[in-house]
Design a protein around this motif. Structure first.
Motif, PDB file in Angstrom:
ATOM      1  N   ASP A 128       0.849  -1.187   0.000  1.00  0.00           N
ATOM      2  CA  ASP A 128       0.000   0.000   0.000  1.00  0.00           C
ATOM      3  C   ASP A 128       0.886   1.238   0.000  1.00  0.00           C
ATOM      4  O   ASP A 128       1.410   1.641   1.049  1.00  0.00           O
ATOM      5  CB  ASP A 128      -0.905  -0.030   1.243  1.00  0.00           C
ATOM      6  CG  ASP A 128      -1.822   1.174   1.297  1.00  0.00           C
ATOM      7  OD1 ASP A 128      -1.661   2.098   0.455  1.00  0.00           O
ATOM      8  OD2 ASP A 128      -2.699   1.219   2.174  1.00  0.00           O
ATOM      9  N   PRO A 129       1.053   1.874  -1.180  1.00  0.00           N
ATOM     10  CA  PRO A 129       1.960   3.020  -1.262  1.00  0.00           C
ATOM     11  C   PRO A 129       1.411   4.269  -0.575  1.00  0.00           C
ATOM     12  O   PRO A 129       2.136   5.223  -0.357  1.00  0.00           O
ATOM     13  CB  PRO A 129       2.108   3.241  -2.777  1.00  0.00           C
ATOM     14  CG  PRO A 129       0.922   2.602  -3.392  1.00  0.00           C
ATOM     15  CD  PRO A 129       0.430   1.538  -2.465  1.00  0.00           C
ATOM     16  N   LEU A 130       0.114   4.243  -0.246  1.00  0.00           N
ATOM     17  CA  LEU A 130      -0.455   5.405   0.459  1.00  0.00           C
ATOM     18  C   LEU A 130      -0.063   5.382   1.931  1.00  0.00           C
ATOM     19  O   LEU A 130       0.366   6.382   2.496  1.00  0.00           O
ATOM     20  CB  LEU A 130      -1.983   5.362   0.350  1.00  0.00           C
ATOM     21  CG  LEU A 130      -2.643   6.157  -0.759  1.00  0.00           C
ATOM     22  CD1 LEU A 130      -4.163   6.067  -0.597  1.00  0.00           C
ATOM     23  CD2 LEU A 130      -2.196   7.608  -0.741  1.00  0.00           C
ATOM     24  N   GLN A 146      13.443  -6.251   1.986  1.00  0.00           N
ATOM     25  CA  GLN A 146      14.283  -5.093   1.632  1.00  0.00           C
ATOM     26  C   GLN A 146      14.407  -4.974   0.109  1.00  0.00           C
ATOM     27  O   GLN A 146      14.398  -3.865  -0.437  1.00  0.00           O
ATOM     28  CB  GLN A 146      15.684  -5.211   2.259  1.00  0.00           C
ATOM     29  CG  GLN A 146      15.699  -5.457   3.757  1.00  0.00           C
ATOM     30  CD  GLN A 146      15.100  -4.327   4.592  1.00  0.00           C
ATOM     31  OE1 GLN A 146      14.395  -3.462   4.088  1.00  0.00           O
ATOM     32  NE2 GLN A 146      15.352  -4.352   5.895  1.00  0.00           N
ATOM     33  N   GLU A 147      14.518  -6.128  -0.565  1.00  0.00           N
ATOM     34  CA  GLU A 147      14.654  -6.080  -2.036  1.00  0.00           C
ATOM     35  C   GLU A 147      13.406  -5.513  -2.701  1.00  0.00           C
ATOM     36  O   GLU A 147      13.477  -4.867  -3.732  1.00  0.00           O
ATOM     37  CB  GLU A 147      14.971  -7.478  -2.584  1.00  0.00           C
ATOM     38  CG  GLU A 147      16.458  -7.777  -2.479  1.00  0.00           C
ATOM     39  CD  GLU A 147      16.791  -9.235  -2.656  1.00  0.00           C
ATOM     40  OE1 GLU A 147      15.900 -10.024  -3.051  1.00  0.00           O
ATOM     41  OE2 GLU A 147      17.954  -9.589  -2.383  1.00  0.00           O
ATOM     42  N   PHE A 148      12.255  -5.768  -2.092  1.00  0.00           N
ATOM     43  CA  PHE A 148      11.020  -5.214  -2.645  1.00  0.00           C
ATOM     44  C   PHE A 148      10.972  -3.702  -2.425  1.00  0.00           C
ATOM     45  O   PHE A 148      10.569  -2.929  -3.300  1.00  0.00           O
ATOM     46  CB  PHE A 148       9.802  -5.873  -1.977  1.00  0.00           C
ATOM     47  CG  PHE A 148       8.496  -5.322  -2.460  1.00  0.00           C
ATOM     48  CD1 PHE A 148       7.876  -5.838  -3.588  1.00  0.00           C
ATOM     49  CD2 PHE A 148       7.886  -4.249  -1.808  1.00  0.00           C
ATOM     50  CE1 PHE A 148       6.680  -5.307  -4.062  1.00  0.00           C
ATOM     51  CE2 PHE A 148       6.691  -3.709  -2.266  1.00  0.00           C
ATOM     52  CZ  PHE A 148       6.086  -4.242  -3.398  1.00  0.00           C
ATOM     53  N   GLN A 152      12.107   1.454  -4.404  1.00  0.00           N
ATOM     54  CA  GLN A 152      11.189   2.583  -4.201  1.00  0.00           C
ATOM     55  C   GLN A 152      11.766   3.608  -3.226  1.00  0.00           C
ATOM     56  O   GLN A 152      11.056   4.487  -2.739  1.00  0.00           O
ATOM     57  CB  GLN A 152       9.867   2.054  -3.662  1.00  0.00           C
ATOM     58  CG  GLN A 152       9.345   0.888  -4.484  1.00  0.00           C
ATOM     59  CD  GLN A 152       8.069   0.338  -3.916  1.00  0.00           C
ATOM     60  OE1 GLN A 152       7.094   1.077  -3.824  1.00  0.00           O
ATOM     61  NE2 GLN A 152       8.062  -0.927  -3.547  1.00  0.00           N
ATOM     62  N   GLY A 153      13.058   3.453  -2.899  1.00  0.00           N
ATOM     63  CA  GLY A 153      13.695   4.395  -1.966  1.00  0.00           C
ATOM     64  C   GLY A 153      13.284   4.160  -0.526  1.00  0.00           C
ATOM     65  O   GLY A 153      13.379   5.047   0.320  1.00  0.00           O
ATOM     66  N   LEU A 154      12.803   2.930  -0.249  1.00  0.00           N
ATOM     67  CA  LEU A 154      12.280   2.630   1.095  1.00  0.00           C
ATOM     68  C   LEU A 154      13.006   1.441   1.699  1.00  0.00           C
ATOM     69  O   LEU A 154      13.706   0.697   1.014  1.00  0.00           O
ATOM     70  CB  LEU A 154      10.786   2.297   0.991  1.00  0.00           C
ATOM     71  CG  LEU A 154       9.878   3.401   0.422  1.00  0.00           C
ATOM     72  CD1 LEU A 154       8.502   2.833   0.098  1.00  0.00           C
ATOM     73  CD2 LEU A 154       9.765   4.558   1.418  1.00  0.00           C
ATOM     74  N   HIS A 155      12.798   1.235   2.986  1.00  0.00           N
ATOM     75  CA  HIS A 155      13.306   0.022   3.642  1.00  0.00           C
ATOM     76  C   HIS A 155      12.445  -0.299   4.855  1.00  0.00           C
ATOM     77  O   HIS A 155      11.656   0.539   5.311  1.00  0.00           O
ATOM     78  CB  HIS A 155      14.785   0.166   4.046  1.00  0.00           C
ATOM     79  CG  HIS A 155      15.068   1.211   5.084  1.00  0.00           C
ATOM     80  ND1 HIS A 155      16.104   1.134   5.976  1.00  0.00           N
ATOM     81  CD2 HIS A 155      14.434   2.384   5.374  1.00  0.00           C
ATOM     82  CE1 HIS A 155      16.116   2.191   6.767  1.00  0.00           C
ATOM     83  NE2 HIS A 155      15.120   2.962   6.421  1.00  0.00           N
ATOM     84  N   ALA A 241       9.912   2.781   5.749  1.00  0.00           N
ATOM     85  CA  ALA A 241      10.406   4.150   5.966  1.00  0.00           C
ATOM     86  C   ALA A 241      11.303   4.532   4.791  1.00  0.00           C
ATOM     87  O   ALA A 241      11.817   3.664   4.089  1.00  0.00           O
ATOM     88  CB  ALA A 241      11.206   4.205   7.259  1.00  0.00           C
ATOM     89  N   SER A 242      11.490   5.840   4.615  1.00  0.00           N
ATOM     90  CA  SER A 242      12.398   6.300   3.559  1.00  0.00           C
ATOM     91  C   SER A 242      13.806   5.853   3.882  1.00  0.00           C
ATOM     92  O   SER A 242      14.223   5.891   5.047  1.00  0.00           O
ATOM     93  CB  SER A 242      12.416   7.825   3.498  1.00  0.00           C
ATOM     94  OG  SER A 242      11.141   8.287   3.181  1.00  0.00           O
TER      95      SER A 242
END
Ligand code: FAD
Ligand code: 2HG
Ligand code: ZN
Length: 482
Positions: A128-130, A146-148, A152-155, A241-242
């Motif tokens: 859910d990107p929202l 983490q690979e997913f 997207q610049g996230l972890h 988180a970013s």
């Protein structure tokens, strides 16, 4: 009891354990046969070959003799529920098992229990990107999450050296810490909701897909860190988180632990954004150099080192006191990875040495030097022939104190010695208001020392709680608080 005396038929196929010991648990073996047949009739995958029992019946520790009646690999929540119902009907105990990287013997079967391994439940169910939440099955390997998220610049901000093998279910059941707790906290902070199967097979969804849910007392957090004693975690919604905008990795040599703490004090004073603050002694580094192809980082020998990740864009922002010849600043991602390799290979390097007994201690930072001094002053007299390896997440006040002998322990004498000395180490820790387990949990290994972990009142409440969730005492018996 040698199981080779027992044979039974599963789906028409004769399956035969070879030389697997069931310790004092022939009753569990008998119950296990009934349960395994039932699981096979339901189409649930089970393994009963000796090699598989040995492999899946344990975690990273090697202190206990494995005794399990079989390994079940559910593929769905319904199958987990069916397994627990079948076990409940026979009174067969269960060991929940994830990536088996645990260091407290939490996923070790010693009483003929059925091991329920979550590896086949490894799907990503929703992103859910929202709300920035990732809904996963509990058996997904940490690194896959983490690979997913990374592109997207996230972890998921829990980071540990076992990431390639440990699973999200195991991370949550242990409330894993790791290398970035100083910035992000433990696993608990990064969970929105959980789905758990209770000992009687019933399902509970805890918290749901909403950020805010204060409709009464939350049971979600009870399961995080409960080491598989309250239920089996089958799904989780993880908060992402970013990724840090910048990262500067530095390795600096220090003469002592107090000197390392001085660096931390300075970073705090300047309010620099710390992502990681790790410490290791010179002998840890030496063992890593021997095991890996890595080259020595420092020109001169160094008593200890501090490895830091700071969220800084430019080397000019590094405090002057760290801009010395004894500090290496990574200029590329690859160099940063190489610096981290000195730290991340310590556990595996020590494991090759002989007999290793681990402590995972938390101490108030201010009291840590006094504690280390005390341990060192009495070490050789209390642990003859052993070497002390000190490393850990210093910024979190978490020391990994490894006692290592260069020989195996065939007759269990070294283990007994370590267990005897635990009374001393833990008394010192408690006197300084520390904790006997900072991140690994109690498992089978540390459960004898519950009186050092909790007050009598807390223990009483926790024992009652466990009975409420698991009246027959079938979930991970002998582990954690009983
Ligand atoms: P397992 O070992 O399989 O199980 C751990 C516990 O969780 C057991 O009690 C088990 O019964 C229970 N469990 C597993 N899955 C479930 C489930 N789905 N539902 C309910 N209960 C379950 N730990 C840290 O905290 N920080 C570190 O920095 C760190 N570094 C490590 C480095 C190395 C090289 C190694 C080998 C280990 C390290 N660990 C660290 C320890 C270990 O990786 C963590 O405890 C990890 O969270 C365990 O996950 P796992 O899937 O391997 O769990
Ligand atoms: C780490 O921080 C792990 O590397 C393992 O928690 C610690 O091996 C140990 O004692
Ligand atoms: Zn650790």
């Amino acid at each position: 009891l040698e199981s080779s005396k027992h044979r039974w038929e599963l789906h028409g196929k004769i399956t035969h354990h070879k030389k697997v010991s069931f310790g004092d648990s022939p009753t569990n073996l008998r119950k296990g046969m009934t349960v395994l047949k039932k699981l096979q009739s339901l189409g649930i995958e089970v393994l009963v070959e000796a090699e598989d029992l040995e492999n899946y019946g344990r975690d990273w520790t090697r202190f206990h003799k494995v005794a399990t009646c079989g390994i079940a690999f559910p593929k769905s929540t319904d199958e987990v529920s069916a397994i627990l119902k079948a076990c409940g009907a026979q009174g067969l105990p269960v060991v929940p098992s994830g990536g088996r990287t645990g260091l407290a013997a939490g996923a070790v079967a010693t009483q003929g229990e059925l091991v329920v391994n979550l590896s086949r439940m490894n799907r990503i169910l929703d992103w859910d990107p929202l709300s920035l939440t990732l809904h996963v099955e509990a058996g997904i390997v940490h690194e896959a999450v983490q690979e997913f998220l990374r592109p997207q610049g996230l972890h998921w901000p829990v980071d540990l050296a076992s990431k390639g093998s440990c699973q999200i279910g195991g991370n949550l059941a242990t409330n894993a810490g790791g290398l970035r707790v100083i910035r992000y906290g433990h696993a608990r902070r990064w969970v929105q909701s959980l789905k758990v199967v209770l000992a009687d097979g019933r399902l509970m969804e805890l918290h749901g897909p909403v950020e805010k849910n204060n409709a009464g007392t939350s049971l979600r957090d009870l399961f995080i860190g409960s080491e598989g004693t309250l239920g089996i975690i089958v799904e989780a919604r993880l908060r992402a988180a970013s990724l840090p905008k910048n990262r500067l990795t530095l390795l600096t040599s220090v003469p002592s632990l107090p000197a390392a703490l001085e660096i931390l004090k300075e970073l705090r004073k300047k309010q620099l954004p710390i992502l990681a603050f790790e410490f290791f002694r010179e002998n840890c580094l030496q063992r890593v150099l021997e095991k890996t192809q890595l080259r020595p980082p420092f020109r001169n020998s160094s008593a200890a080192a501090v490895l830091m990740d700071l969220e800084l864009a430019d080397v000019s922002e590094i405090p002057e006191s760290l801009s010395t010849a004894d500090t290496i600043v990574a200029e590329t991602e690859e160099q940063a990875r190489n610096l981290w390799a000195y730290r991340e290979n310590i556990t595996e390097s020590l494991a090759q040495l002989g007999f290793v007994y681990k402590h995972d201690l938390a101490l108030p930072l201010r009291k840590m030097p006094a504690f280390v001094e005390k341990v060192e002053s009495e070490f050789s007299q209390r642990f003859p022939g052993a070497e002390l390896y000190l490393f850990g997440h210093l910024g979190d006040g978490n020391l990994h104190l490894n006692v290592v002998w260069p020989k195996k322990d065939p007759d269990g004498k070294l283990l007994s010695l370590c267990e005897k000395q635990n009374e001393w180490i833990f008394s010192e820790v408690v006197a300084l208001q520390g904790s006997i387990s900072a991140e690994h949990g109690l498992g089978l290994l540390k459960r004898k020392y519950l009186s050092f972990a909790k007050s009598p009142t807390e223990l009483e409440m926790l024992r009652k709680l466990r009975k409420v969730f698991d009246p027959q005492g079938l979930l991970n018996p002998g582990k954690g608080i009983e």
